[in-house]
Design a protein around this motif. Structure first.
Motif, short mmCIF file in Angstrom:
data_model
loop_
_atom_site.label_atom_id
_atom_site.label_comp_id
_atom_site.label_asym_id
_atom_site.label_seq_id
_atom_site.Cartn_x
_atom_site.Cartn_y
_atom_site.Cartn_z
N PHE B 6 0.85 -1.20 0.00
CA PHE B 6 0.00 0.00 0.00
C PHE B 6 0.88 1.24 0.00
O PHE B 6 1.75 1.40 0.86
CB PHE B 6 -0.93 0.02 1.22
CG PHE B 6 -1.76 1.27 1.29
CD1 PHE B 6 -2.83 1.44 0.43
CD2 PHE B 6 -1.46 2.30 2.17
CE1 PHE B 6 -3.59 2.61 0.45
CE2 PHE B 6 -2.21 3.46 2.21
CZ PHE B 6 -3.28 3.61 1.34
N TYR B 7 0.64 2.11 -0.96
CA TYR B 7 1.47 3.30 -1.12
C TYR B 7 0.60 4.40 -1.69
O TYR B 7 0.09 4.28 -2.81
CB TYR B 7 2.61 2.97 -2.08
CG TYR B 7 3.66 4.06 -2.26
CD1 TYR B 7 4.23 4.69 -1.17
CD2 TYR B 7 4.10 4.41 -3.53
CE1 TYR B 7 5.22 5.66 -1.34
CE2 TYR B 7 5.09 5.38 -3.72
CZ TYR B 7 5.65 5.99 -2.61
OH TYR B 7 6.62 6.95 -2.78
N ALA B 8 0.35 5.44 -0.94
CA ALA B 8 -0.58 6.49 -1.35
C ALA B 8 0.04 7.85 -1.11
O ALA B 8 -0.37 8.59 -0.21
CB ALA B 8 -1.89 6.35 -0.58
N PRO B 9 1.05 8.21 -1.93
CA PRO B 9 1.80 9.43 -1.65
C PRO B 9 1.22 10.69 -2.28
O PRO B 9 1.93 11.45 -2.91
CB PRO B 9 3.17 9.11 -2.25
CG PRO B 9 2.85 8.26 -3.44
CD PRO B 9 1.61 7.48 -3.07
N THR B 10 -0.08 10.91 -2.12
CA THR B 10 -0.67 12.17 -2.58
C THR B 10 -0.68 13.18 -1.44
O THR B 10 -1.00 12.83 -0.31
CB THR B 10 -2.11 11.94 -3.09
OG1 THR B 10 -2.09 10.99 -4.15
CG2 THR B 10 -2.75 13.24 -3.57
N ASN B 253 -8.86 5.51 -1.61
CA ASN B 253 -7.40 5.43 -1.83
C ASN B 253 -6.89 4.05 -1.48
O ASN B 253 -5.72 3.76 -1.65
CB ASN B 253 -6.66 6.58 -1.10
CG ASN B 253 -6.24 6.21 0.31
OD1 ASN B 253 -6.78 5.31 0.94
ND2 ASN B 253 -5.27 6.94 0.81
N ILE B 255 -6.79 2.41 1.50
CA ILE B 255 -6.25 2.10 2.83
C ILE B 255 -7.18 1.14 3.56
O ILE B 255 -6.75 0.40 4.44
CB ILE B 255 -6.03 3.41 3.64
CG1 ILE B 255 -5.08 3.17 4.81
CG2 ILE B 255 -7.34 4.03 4.11
CD1 ILE B 255 -4.57 4.46 5.48
#
Lengths: 392, 392
Positions: B6-10, B253, B255
């Motif tokens: 899981f990677y949500a770099p906004t 997103n 998560i």
């Protein structure tokens, strides 16, 4: 809802055996000379450190290590780590452990690239930069694997304070729930308590109109009531540990707290307890947080606690006397903590009512007030410690 | 729980007036020559585009624009955008709008740096790279402001398919709930319905032991039941719109979905409806999702629906007949949708029972099955469309 910025760019690698890819992720995030920070002998004995070293070797990375991080981590080891990192020209810090290890790694990461004393960052200064940090998590509790926070105790002054900066959010975190199976039931329950407290420190707020994040925070606590009991019944239950581990991260990376003023008075009052008595943070919270709730129910309209009571603990709302419902919610919370083996009294964590004046002074708030939900002065803090001291 | 990454770099910028800092954020993420993608005239008339241009000018950025994105966005405009981006040497795409605009921007971002036909990415190919995308969100619905997804309709074939890649996650998203106040009540309710559907597509899963994310998904829906009704009562309620806007992002997103197999059959069946009839996505979902639930209650043990019914809609559990509870939950969901003005029948969205065979074929699943929770073959899909067609 408040206006806010939210940015949580940590790469999470979740599941069985995923620590074997650690080297790959360090490389992905630009590391080549790695310092592995860890705690005691269990990481060695269990073979975990060997697996990590193998993974780093496979990726062609240089590694050195700094062991010996203790719970309620101390400033002394941070200075040692900074010196080692500089001498070895380290460009990536890998934490293998729980919150104490990760927080130590973050402190070293900031301190290594800073000219002054790293303690400045624990006294209010915000760092511009830090070495990149990665983690292999072995305790589900602190949420430090996905947070911008680090808490260190100054061993000279016994101050236990926090640094916060986006530059110390881990680049990646490996989360394998299997690695938490070697924890004792007591340590596991302390972790569950810490996770619930991170939800409640956000939940008790004066920011109006935060229904979305309220419901999410309630969801975390509801899940922890279920999974906490399940893991105590069967400590080898991978699924319960997996749910607890993910909850610990989600709950503390602030996706469900950025929109509100937060309280954190239970944490402040607890940090003093664990600094003086070296008790486990989660155990200290189990003693302090319900006592803080007892106080706040009486010094607020009680409705937030009634909401907790009805939505989380299944209490009936008493519309004629909401504080009755609120008190029933606090009682249900204490009963849950007791059911997973947590202490509720000063006595059980080795604290003494005779120290209360000292504890109050250690909170270091002078003649001011602290906290967001119900602001506390010294008299209020004293009353909360007294409530905790009088629990039998 | 499944293993997952899981990677949500906004970077999220949330609150009143925050669009005035758009230029600053484009610069932060390396843009200098910007293409602004938007929809119809409302962004111009409202002054929003002027404010954006001013903000870009203050940051010293070059800007050109591509207007005219329509709901259920088409491939034609994407080709146009790619050509413009290449001619103008654009290095940053800024979407000012809702899901259709953002998805178009993402498609242009992938296509501009790709030698072949951008439609390849909507036919299964995964892109390596894309121009950076930022968003100024004006509709709370799709979650595209924080997701790695883009959905485009091929106007030649009427295929409506998705691309998914981490490289198209927005670098930043400005979320000012005020910007959604100009939406009609119908558009607002369609957005709420879309957000709830994004929770339910994840919620209905065969992955066992996902209590943490179950509770979070239930939390999102509970909040939307509350805030959806509140915003319909008072469309100028900023706080309701703020809660809806943040929920739309958090919910999509991933998560709270990365740990599980997800279904998405309601979306598949709806995409065909909106491709053929050009109805609003949220309206199509209001018709299809409860019909899909009717079918799935009867073709599963019904317990996930009973969980939805009791935990979200406050139904009593019938331990002798869980499907009775499940059906009561679906009925409560339909009643909620109706209460916020959503259509429930084919008739209300201009769809016809006579087209059902065509709709089934357009799902393009051949003799296979689709979906994760209850796998559907052509006969099952036909039955679901028939349920929706027979609602009066």
């Amino acid at each position: 809802m408040k206006s806010f910025d939210f940015y949580a760019p940590t790469y999470f690698v979740f599941g069985r055996g995923r620590e074997n890819d650690t080297g790959k992720y360090i490389k992905k995030f630009g590391g080549s000379r790695v310092m592995i920070v860890y705690g005691g002998q269990s990481a060695k004995r269990s073979g975990l450190l060997d697996r990590i070293y193998n993974s780093l070797k496979e990726s062609g990375l240089y590694a050195t290590e700094l062991g010996g991080v203790k719970p309620n981590p101390r400033s002394g080891l941070v200075y040692e780590g900074i010196e080692l990192a500089r001498n070895e020209k380290i460009d990536f810090i890998l934490a293998v452990g729980g919150g104490s290890v990760i927080d130590t790694a973050k402190a070293i990461a900031m301190g290594t690239v800073y000219d002054g004393d790293f303690w400045d960052f624990y006294s209010g200064k915000v760092p511009d930069s830090a070495l990149p940090v990665g983690t292999v998590l072995t305790i589900a509790a602190s949420g430090s694997e996905g947070s911008p926070d680090s808490i260190i105790t100054n061993e000279k002054t016994l101050e236990k304070t926090a640094a916060e900066a986006d530059c110390i959010r881990p680049k990646f975190s490996v989360m394998n729930p299997e690695l938490t199976e070697s924890l004792s039931p007591y340590q596991t329950a302390c972790g569950v308590t810490d996770i619930i407290s991170h939800a409640f420190e956000r939940y008790f707020t004066n920011t109006p109109d935060v229904e979305t994040t309220d419901r999410l925070l309630e969801g975390i606590v509801l899940a922890m009531l279920h999974e906490g009991r399940r893991v105590m019944e069967d400590p080898s239950n991978y699924e319960a540990r997996a749910n607890i581990m993910w909850a610990g991260m989600v709950c503390h990376n602030d996706i469900m707290g950025a929109d509100r003023q937060q309280d954190w008075n239970s944490h402040h009052l607890e940090h003093v307890l664990s600094a003086l008595y070296d008790c486990t943070h989660g155990a200290g919270l189990a003693v302090i947080m319900p006592a803080w709730m007892d106080y706040c129910v009486e010094h607020s309209d009680g409705l937030r606690f009634a909401q907790m009571a009805t939505r989380i603990f299944g209490c009936q709302m008493d519309y004629n006397d909401p504080k009755r419902t609120a008190r029933a919610g606090v009682e249900a919370f204490r009963n849950f903590l007791k059911s997973i083996g947590m202490p509720l009294s000063f006595e059980e964590i080795g604290a003494s009512a005779n120290d209360i004046d000292k504890l109050v002074e250690m909170n270091n708030i002078g003649e001011g007030k602290t906290g967001g939900f119900v602001a506390l002065d010294k008299a209020a803090i004293k009353e909360i410690y007294e409530i905790a001291a009088n629990i039998r």
